[in-house]
Design a protein around this motif. Structure first.
Motif, mmCIF file in Angstrom:
data_model
loop_
_atom_site.group_PDB
_atom_site.id
_atom_site.type_symbol
_atom_site.label_atom_id
_atom_site.label_comp_id
_atom_site.label_asym_id
_atom_site.label_seq_id
_atom_site.Cartn_x
_atom_site.Cartn_y
_atom_site.Cartn_z
ATOM 1 N N LEU A 116 0.989 -1.058 -0.216
ATOM 2 C CA LEU A 116 0.161 -0.082 0.085
ATOM 3 C C LEU A 116 0.917 1.412 0.008
ATOM 4 C CD1 LEU A 116 -2.903 -1.230 2.358
ATOM 5 C CD2 LEU A 116 -3.098 -0.676 0.025
ATOM 6 N N SER A 117 2.008 1.186 0.607
ATOM 7 C CA SER A 117 2.936 2.319 0.489
ATOM 8 C C SER A 117 3.610 2.551 -0.813
ATOM 9 C CB SER A 117 4.116 2.007 1.667
ATOM 10 O OG SER A 117 5.073 3.238 1.470
ATOM 11 N N THR A 118 3.714 1.584 -1.542
ATOM 12 C CA THR A 118 4.401 1.385 -2.949
ATOM 13 C C THR A 118 3.179 1.928 -3.684
ATOM 14 O OG1 THR A 118 5.561 -0.553 -2.597
ATOM 15 C CG2 THR A 118 4.981 -0.023 -4.638
ATOM 16 N N ALA A 119 1.932 1.806 -3.424
ATOM 17 C CA ALA A 119 1.004 2.341 -4.198
ATOM 18 C C ALA A 119 0.594 3.779 -4.047
ATOM 19 C CB ALA A 119 -0.526 1.497 -4.043
ATOM 20 N N GLY A 120 1.379 4.336 -3.168
ATOM 21 C CA GLY A 120 1.145 5.819 -2.813
ATOM 22 C C GLY A 120 0.480 6.350 -1.903
ATOM 23 N N HIS A 121 -0.003 5.305 -0.821
ATOM 24 C CA HIS A 121 -0.488 5.650 0.580
ATOM 25 C C HIS A 121 0.357 6.004 1.547
ATOM 26 C CE1 HIS A 121 -4.265 4.500 -1.207
ATOM 27 N NE2 HIS A 121 -3.789 3.381 -1.642
ATOM 28 N N ASP A 122 -0.085 6.829 2.358
ATOM 29 C CA ASP A 122 0.807 7.046 3.791
ATOM 30 C C ASP A 122 0.504 6.168 4.631
ATOM 31 O OD1 ASP A 122 1.609 8.296 6.022
ATOM 32 O OD2 ASP A 122 0.622 10.082 5.740
ATOM 33 N N VAL A 123 1.402 5.097 5.092
ATOM 34 C CA VAL A 123 1.251 3.975 5.722
ATOM 35 C C VAL A 123 2.233 3.991 7.126
ATOM 36 C CG1 VAL A 123 1.302 1.430 5.885
ATOM 37 C CG2 VAL A 123 0.680 2.773 3.707
ATOM 38 N N GLN A 124 1.399 3.687 8.303
ATOM 39 C CA GLN A 124 2.218 3.554 9.354
ATOM 40 C C GLN A 124 1.923 2.255 9.562
ATOM 41 O OE1 GLN A 124 0.240 5.904 12.250
ATOM 42 N NE2 GLN A 124 1.292 8.017 11.642
ATOM 43 N N VAL A 125 2.767 1.482 10.240
ATOM 44 C CA VAL A 125 2.777 0.054 10.530
ATOM 45 C C VAL A 125 3.388 -0.205 11.918
ATOM 46 C CG1 VAL A 125 5.046 -0.585 9.595
ATOM 47 C CG2 VAL A 125 3.242 -2.379 9.986
ATOM 48 N N ALA A 126 2.434 -0.827 12.721
ATOM 49 C CA ALA A 126 2.768 -1.273 14.123
ATOM 50 C C ALA A 126 2.868 -2.641 14.633
ATOM 51 C CB ALA A 126 2.116 -0.328 15.269
ATOM 52 N N ASP A 127 3.459 -2.883 15.667
ATOM 53 C CA ASP A 127 3.453 -4.255 16.013
ATOM 54 C C ASP A 127 3.495 -4.326 17.640
ATOM 55 O OD1 ASP A 127 4.344 -7.377 14.786
ATOM 56 O OD2 ASP A 127 4.860 -7.111 16.631
ATOM 57 N N ALA A 128 2.893 -5.341 18.235
ATOM 58 C CA ALA A 128 2.930 -5.396 19.595
ATOM 59 C C ALA A 128 4.379 -5.323 20.489
ATOM 60 C CB ALA A 128 2.067 -6.635 20.087
ATOM 61 N N ARG A 129 5.432 -6.111 19.670
ATOM 62 C CA ARG A 129 6.369 -6.182 20.051
ATOM 63 C C ARG A 129 7.350 -4.887 19.914
ATOM 64 N NH1 ARG A 129 8.034 -10.779 15.937
ATOM 65 N NH2 ARG A 129 6.728 -9.074 14.483
ATOM 66 N N GLY A 130 6.791 -3.768 19.333
ATOM 67 C CA GLY A 130 7.284 -2.476 19.219
ATOM 68 C C GLY A 130 7.956 -2.213 17.800
ATOM 69 N N PRO A 131 8.269 -0.851 17.512
ATOM 70 C CA PRO A 131 8.748 -0.614 16.140
ATOM 71 C C PRO A 131 10.019 -1.381 15.528
ATOM 72 C CG PRO A 131 8.268 1.369 17.549
ATOM 73 C CD PRO A 131 8.303 0.132 18.425
ATOM 74 N N GLU A 132 10.840 -1.963 16.526
ATOM 75 C CA GLU A 132 12.182 -2.733 16.152
ATOM 76 C C GLU A 132 11.646 -3.933 15.493
ATOM 77 O OE1 GLU A 132 10.939 -3.409 20.339
ATOM 78 O OE2 GLU A 132 11.318 -1.472 19.181
ATOM 79 N N ALA A 133 10.535 -4.442 15.624
ATOM 80 C CA ALA A 133 10.125 -5.673 15.193
ATOM 81 C C ALA A 133 9.670 -5.791 13.659
ATOM 82 C CB ALA A 133 8.831 -6.293 16.034
ATOM 83 N N VAL A 134 9.519 -4.453 13.139
ATOM 84 C CA VAL A 134 8.959 -4.367 11.910
ATOM 85 C C VAL A 134 10.112 -4.457 10.930
ATOM 86 C CG1 VAL A 134 7.715 -2.748 10.136
ATOM 87 C CG2 VAL A 134 7.127 -2.591 12.422
ATOM 88 N N ARG A 135 10.038 -5.306 9.954
ATOM 89 C CA ARG A 135 11.048 -5.668 8.951
ATOM 90 C C ARG A 135 11.723 -4.704 8.106
ATOM 91 N NH1 ARG A 135 7.287 -9.457 8.470
ATOM 92 N NH2 ARG A 135 7.150 -9.040 6.021
ATOM 93 N N ALA A 136 12.816 -4.450 7.919
ATOM 94 C CA ALA A 136 13.466 -3.584 7.085
ATOM 95 C C ALA A 136 12.794 -3.653 5.834
ATOM 96 C CB ALA A 136 15.024 -3.720 7.119
#
Length: 246
Positions: free
Chosen positions: A19-39
């Motif tokens: 969805l970010s590639t499609a041009g949307h403004d995307v935030q992504v969160a995980d219960a384990r913290g921001p560092e758990a979001v894969r690069a």
């Protein structure tokens, strides 16, 4: 659109990136913290954020890509989210495998109807009926021959159309699957569930769903997966799902 994806696993991370590639403004969160979001999820421009910040006031859409049955833990977080914000549920119920048994669902309550009650607000059901790897690798531009379809169900016509537009942005033909009460037809393991169907094929598969039979097929998943041997491909799993309904 301004989108928050809660859950950075295989499906949530994939949706955030697409969805970010499609041009949307995307935030992504995980219960384990921001560092758990894969690069690789963030390479397209999606931004990792704390879970407490993910359901903020200015989001147009919130996508829940979390284990089934835990939405109730987010009810307080969603209490201040505007009513017009579209909430999309991608979860599936696998009792004894991916979640604890839930009596209400075992007794017939539709999965996403249960989730909506636990969350305290309406939801749309989408992206649950395609394997994560299918979603990651088989999305193609609109109009491509043989483009795969994904069912979208919900009670608000407006919210359902928003979700369908986003499904299109991720590379799949959206199919209007009716109300949330009808979304049991796209739950595990019906003929439309993870069988990689086109827009022409999907309606008949949804119509052929049988709640008792499909639940039995769902519960036999460990044995069927084991029979595939080590390292099955996505095509192996899709064929396994199709074969269960022949």
């Amino acid at each position: 659109m301004k989108i928050a994806v809660i859950g950075a696993g295989a499906i949530g991370g994939n949706l955030a990136a697409k969805l970010s590639t499609a041009g949307h403004d995307v935030q992504v969160a995980d219960a384990r913290g921001p560092e758990a979001v894969r690069a690789e999820v963030l390479e397209s421009g999606a931004r990792a954020t704390d879970l407490s910040d993910a359901a903020v006031q200015d989001r147009d859409v919130i996508i829940l890509s979390i284990p089934f049955g835990v939405a109730g833990k987010l009810a307080d977080l969603f209490a201040s989210v505007p009513a017009e914000t579209v909430v999309i549920d991608t979860a599936n119920y696998y009792p004894g495998m991916l979640s604890e048994p839930i009596e209400a669902v075992d007794n017939g309550q539709v999965e996403s109807v249960y989730t909506a009650e636990q969350l305290g607000r309406p939801v749309i059901k989408a992206w649950n009926a395609a394997l994560a790897e299918t979603q990651r690798t088989k999305g193609v531009p609109a109009g491509t021959p043989g483009r795969l379809a994904i069912p979208v169900a919900g009670d608000s016509d407006k919210a359902r159309k928003v979700a369908m537009s986003l499904v299109d942005d991720t590379g799949f033909d959206p199919y209007d699957a009716g109300t949330l009460a009808d979304s049991w037809r796209q739950q595990p393991n019906g003929p439309a569930y993870c069988t990689e169907l086109t827009l022409d094929e999907l309606p008949a598969a949804l119509a052929a769903a049988d709640r008792t039979k499909d639940a039995a097929i769902r519960d036999s998943l460990p044995e069927r997966i084991a029979a595939l041997g080590a390292n099955p491909t996505v095509d192996d799993v899709v064929e396994m799902n199709r074969a269960a309904h022949r």
